[in-house]
Design a protein around this motif. Sequence first.
Motif, short mmCIF file in Angstrom:
data_model
loop_
_atom_site.label_atom_id
_atom_site.label_comp_id
_atom_site.label_asym_id
_atom_site.label_seq_id
_atom_site.Cartn_x
_atom_site.Cartn_y
_atom_site.Cartn_z
N THR A 49 42.05 22.21 18.00
CA THR A 49 42.35 22.52 19.41
C THR A 49 43.63 23.34 19.53
OG1 THR A 49 41.24 20.49 20.08
CG2 THR A 49 42.68 21.52 21.70
N ARG A 50 44.64 23.06 18.69
CA ARG A 50 45.86 23.88 18.68
C ARG A 50 45.53 25.33 18.38
NH1 ARG A 50 48.47 19.59 16.04
NH2 ARG A 50 48.15 20.59 14.02
N GLY A 51 44.63 25.54 17.43
CA GLY A 51 44.21 26.89 17.10
C GLY A 51 43.46 27.56 18.23
N ILE A 52 42.57 26.82 18.88
CA ILE A 52 41.84 27.36 20.03
C ILE A 52 42.83 27.75 21.12
CG2 ILE A 52 40.24 26.79 21.91
CD1 ILE A 52 38.69 25.06 19.83
N ALA A 53 43.80 26.88 21.40
CA ALA A 53 44.81 27.15 22.42
C ALA A 53 45.60 28.41 22.08
CB ALA A 53 45.73 25.95 22.58
N ALA A 54 46.00 28.54 20.81
CA ALA A 54 46.75 29.72 20.38
C ALA A 54 45.90 30.98 20.56
CB ALA A 54 47.20 29.57 18.93
N VAL A 58 47.14 30.16 25.77
CA VAL A 58 47.55 29.29 26.87
C VAL A 58 49.00 28.82 26.69
CG1 VAL A 58 45.19 28.51 27.31
CG2 VAL A 58 46.67 27.16 25.81
N LEU A 59 49.56 28.30 27.77
CA LEU A 59 50.94 27.84 27.77
C LEU A 59 51.02 26.36 27.39
CD1 LEU A 59 52.10 29.51 31.10
CD2 LEU A 59 52.38 30.38 28.77
N GLY A 60 52.12 25.98 26.77
CA GLY A 60 52.38 24.58 26.47
C GLY A 60 51.97 24.18 25.07
N ARG A 61 52.66 23.17 24.57
CA ARG A 61 52.40 22.64 23.23
C ARG A 61 51.16 21.74 23.29
NH1 ARG A 61 53.58 18.28 19.87
NH2 ARG A 61 54.43 16.97 21.50
N VAL A 62 50.28 21.92 22.34
CA VAL A 62 49.06 21.12 22.27
C VAL A 62 49.31 19.91 21.38
CG1 VAL A 62 46.66 21.07 21.50
CG2 VAL A 62 47.55 23.08 22.69
N SER A 63 49.08 18.74 21.95
CA SER A 63 49.15 17.50 21.18
C SER A 63 47.99 16.63 21.64
CB SER A 63 50.49 16.80 21.40
OG SER A 63 50.68 16.52 22.76
N SER A 64 47.75 15.58 20.91
CA SER A 64 46.62 14.70 21.23
C SER A 64 46.79 14.11 22.62
CB SER A 64 46.51 13.59 20.21
OG SER A 64 45.47 12.72 20.58
#
Length: 151
Positions: A49-54, A58-64
Amino acid sequence: MSAAPRGGERVLPEVEDTESLGRELAAQLAAGDLVILDGPLGAGKTALTRGIAAGLGVLGRVSSPTFIIAREHRPGPSGGPGLVHVDAYRLGGLDELDALDLDTDLEDCVVVVEWGEGVAERLTDRHLMIRLRRAEGTDVRTVTWEWVDGA
């Protein structure tokens, strides 16, 4: 919705490889797409999901989102879609999923649902199903993905 290849499979030796695959998959995603992630704890669902977000920018840090259930990431300056990252593990069923109002989010976002198999498919007519498996005692992951038609 995006027109993407039907599916694929890959072995990912490092966490960075999982994130890289997420960036690649993001190039095939558009607002209205639903991504369902299946895999045991530690399989790499949040890393993907972090990779998809990158890839979406998108904005913001992706965490669980385990404890907050759903986290929304607004679109970045690239003008792509936003991202809603959901953890369905603690949801008590379809009523709680409906309460998240994800079908509204699907209008302008990509929605990624961890632990969503068997629950989230009914949100759209088509979704990207991603299965992650991790070799015991290593960071090596095997990932398969396919677009599935029919809600």
